[in-house]
Motif scaffolding. Structure first.
Motif, short mmCIF file in Angstrom:
data_model
loop_
_atom_site.label_atom_id
_atom_site.label_comp_id
_atom_site.label_asym_id
_atom_site.label_seq_id
_atom_site.Cartn_x
_atom_site.Cartn_y
_atom_site.Cartn_z
N GLU A 73 0.87 -1.05 -0.30
CA GLU A 73 -0.07 0.09 0.23
C GLU A 73 1.07 1.58 -0.34
O GLU A 73 0.37 1.75 -1.11
CB GLU A 73 -0.62 -0.01 1.42
N ARG A 77 0.67 4.10 -2.71
CA ARG A 77 0.65 5.56 -2.71
C ARG A 77 1.50 6.66 -3.06
O ARG A 77 1.26 7.53 -3.65
CB ARG A 77 -0.04 5.66 -1.51
N LEU A 93 -4.30 -0.69 -5.86
CA LEU A 93 -4.45 -0.38 -4.77
C LEU A 93 -5.44 -0.57 -4.26
O LEU A 93 -6.05 -0.61 -3.30
CB LEU A 93 -4.82 1.84 -5.32
N THR A 96 -5.27 -3.30 -2.83
CA THR A 96 -4.69 -4.12 -1.90
C THR A 96 -5.76 -3.67 -1.10
O THR A 96 -5.39 -4.13 0.32
CB THR A 96 -3.06 -3.03 -1.79
N MET A 97 -6.23 -2.69 -0.68
CA MET A 97 -7.45 -2.06 -0.03
C MET A 97 -8.36 -3.26 0.27
O MET A 97 -8.54 -3.63 1.57
CB MET A 97 -8.11 -1.21 -0.29
#
Length: 208
Positions: A73, A77, A93, A96-97
């Motif tokens: 993450e 980012r 992303l 990943t969340m």
């Protein structure tokens, strides 16, 4: 891969202060799961150019493949900050969340990825898959049915929609989707294991 790696090693020897060949060879090593070599070259690329977002993203992808979600993450980012409208960065992303159980954030990133690249089926499918994990089958169903009606659907779209129909008790619809998924797998020459799995699901639906 061997030919590409050999060529990239030569490129690095000719231009050792260029971040790009380090990034490319790192991706080659990543695809063959040679993680230590991939890590070294991604880090070399970033050391040469700290704003090289493809190398930063690649490092995040390496951590993602190793299931180091939090570290991944951080890297994603960083890459996104440098290239905020890159749909691949946004979608990754989001994944990943999702792995971290932060589903609302995942949906937000999938929406942003779709807005940047509305023609891509993948980002909408990932949103639907996330909605299924959130037990929001009806919302996922709307997206998946939209994909089957408006674009060239993929195996995963038909299979996931079939699973939703099966849970809803719509046996005929479920069978139709699983059959289409199996046809997709055969047409795309997917692994026989995938085709066999779909066939087993079809059989279970019939028994139900």
């Amino acid at each position: 891969h061997e030919a590409a790696i050999k060529s990239l090693k030569r490129a690095i020897s000719l231009s050792p202060q260029s971040a790009y060949p380090h990034t490319l060879i790192a991706h080659e090593y990543l695809s063959t799961e040679e993680y230590e070599k991939a890590h070294n070259h991604f880090c070399k690329a970033i050391a040469i150019d700290q704003r090289h977002h493809n190398a930063i993203f690649g490092l995040g992808h390496l951590y993602f493949q190793q299931e180091k979600w939090k570290v991944a993450e951080t890297q994603f980012r960083k890459a996104l900050k440098l290239n905020p409208r890159n749909p691949v960065f946004l979608s990754q992303l989001g994944l990943t969340m999702q792995k971290l159980g932060r589903f609302d954030e995942a949906l937000e990133f999938f929406d942003r990825a779709s807005a940047c690249s509305p023609e891509k089926v993948t980002f909408l499918f990932r949103k639907a898959d996330c909605l299924v994990l959130m037990k929001r089958d009806e919302d996922a169903q709307k997206i998946l049915e939209h994909l089957t009606e408006t674009s060239k659907s993929e195996l995963a779209v038909h299979f996931l929609l079939g699973q939703i129909y099966k849970r809803q008790g719509h046996t005929a619809k479920a069978l139709r989707m699983f059959t289409m998924a199996k046809d997709d797998a055969i047409e795309s020459k997917s692994a026989s294991r995938i085709i066999e799995t779909i066939g087993k699901v079809q059989f279970v639906v019939v028994l139900d």
